[in-house]
Design a protein around this motif. Structure first.
Motif, short mmCIF file in Angstrom:
data_model
loop_
_atom_site.label_atom_id
_atom_site.label_comp_id
_atom_site.label_asym_id
_atom_site.label_seq_id
_atom_site.Cartn_x
_atom_site.Cartn_y
_atom_site.Cartn_z
N LYS A 81 0.83 -1.21 0.00
CA LYS A 81 0.00 0.00 0.00
C LYS A 81 0.87 1.26 0.00
N SER A 82 1.92 1.28 0.81
CA SER A 82 2.82 2.44 0.85
C SER A 82 3.55 2.61 -0.48
N LEU A 83 3.95 1.49 -1.09
CA LEU A 83 4.61 1.58 -2.41
C LEU A 83 3.65 2.13 -3.45
N GLN A 84 2.40 1.69 -3.39
CA GLN A 84 1.38 2.21 -4.32
C GLN A 84 1.20 3.71 -4.11
N ASP A 85 1.11 4.12 -2.86
CA ASP A 85 0.97 5.55 -2.56
C ASP A 85 2.17 6.34 -3.07
N ARG A 86 3.37 5.80 -2.88
CA ARG A 86 4.58 6.47 -3.37
C ARG A 86 4.56 6.58 -4.90
N ALA A 87 4.17 5.49 -5.56
CA ALA A 87 4.12 5.50 -7.02
C ALA A 87 3.13 6.54 -7.53
#
Length: 106
Positions: A81-87
């Motif tokens: 989820k954090s990686l998706q938000d960063r992307a």
């Protein structure tokens, strides 16, 4: 000089532990733990010492797995989820013209 978010026109997603991946090469980001990654590697015959596997989690707990278009995989200690938000944030900010990671993730 800070880490560049855009290199040769490509966006690089920070995975944590000073690891970055080219977002153009990412096929899938999924939640995972060490056991899920081990099973995935075994099913696809990817040895942990193979060039097709990168342990981006280092000594930290594995929280996500990144699958690339060429079939290689990478782990991260950052949640999917954090990686998706960063992307999503990288894409939005790159459209505004900001180009340094520290400008976006302060």
């Amino acid at each position: 000089m800070g880490n560049l978010l855009v290199a040769l026109g490509n966006l690089f997603l920070p995975l944590g532990n000073d690891n970055y991946v080219n977002m153009d090469k990412v096929k899938l980001i999924t939640a995972a733990n060490a056991e899920k990654v081990r099973k995935y590697r075994i099913e696809r015959n990817i040895d942990k010492n193979s060039v097709n596997f990168f342990n981006g989690s280092s000594d930290k707990e594995t929280r996500s797995m990144i699958l690339f278009c060429d079939g290689s995989i990478c782990t991260s200690s950052v949640s999917a989820k954090s990686l998706q938000d960063r992307a999503n944030k990288l894409v939005m900010e790159s459209k505004k013209g900001q180009r340094k990671v520290e400008d976006i993730f302060e």
